[in-house]
Scaffold this motif. Structure first.
Motif: not given
Length: 165
Positions: A75, A77, A82
């Protein structure tokens, strides 16, 4: 009834003790966590409402035993929001005191791209470059109990044209 309660308490205590023992064993190995840095982003073909990129990661193993992995999830950011996520079934091994380059395809929603473009247009990246701050979280699957989690932060240069430059 009392016997059933005692059996339940005994079972709960046994599970707690086993959990603590496994945690203790993992920390006794002295294994250092892998270090992961974003070293690049390359455009991939995408769909109408998403951008696709190959997220290039340099994974270092500062430990004295090889780290085997069978899959990776990430993931990403960007500037506190995000931005992208992705998974790869790639498998391999990071040698002791070694490093590997792993490419993970990630998806970026049109909304995330618009949010970043608006932030740059609003002057929050006034130096005129495509370099932006990132925070990365992820997991290498298959190494140890449940895999090796990692996180890092830094700056990365976005692909030309992604932010309208």
């Amino acid at each position: 009834m009392v016997n059933l309660h005692r059996r339940h308490c005994t079972r709960t205590l046994a599970l707690a003790a086993a959990s603590m023992a496994l945690t203790g064993c993992a920390s006794l190995t002295g294994a250092e966590a892998v270090r992961v840095n974003v070293v690049g982003l390359e455009p991939l073909p995408g769909e109408l409402m998403e951008a696709r990129m190959a997220l290039k990661l340099r994974v270092q193993n500062p430990g004295d035993t090889a780290v085997d992995y069978d899959g990776i999830s990430v993931e990403l950011d960007v500037r506190g929001n995000s931005f992208a996520s992705g998974v790869s079934p790639e498998k391999g091994s990071i040698p002791r005191f070694g490093e590997v380059l792993i490419s993970v395809p990630v998806s970026v929603s049109a909304l995330a791209v618009l949010r970043q473009v608006a932030g740059i247009a609003g002057g929050s990246n006034s130096n005129g470059s495509n370099r932006i701050e990132y925070a990365l979280r992820g997991r290498l699957a298959g190494s140890g109990f449940g895999g090796a989690r990692f996180s890092s932060s830094g700056e990365v240069e976005l692909p030309k044209g992604l932010m309208g430059r």
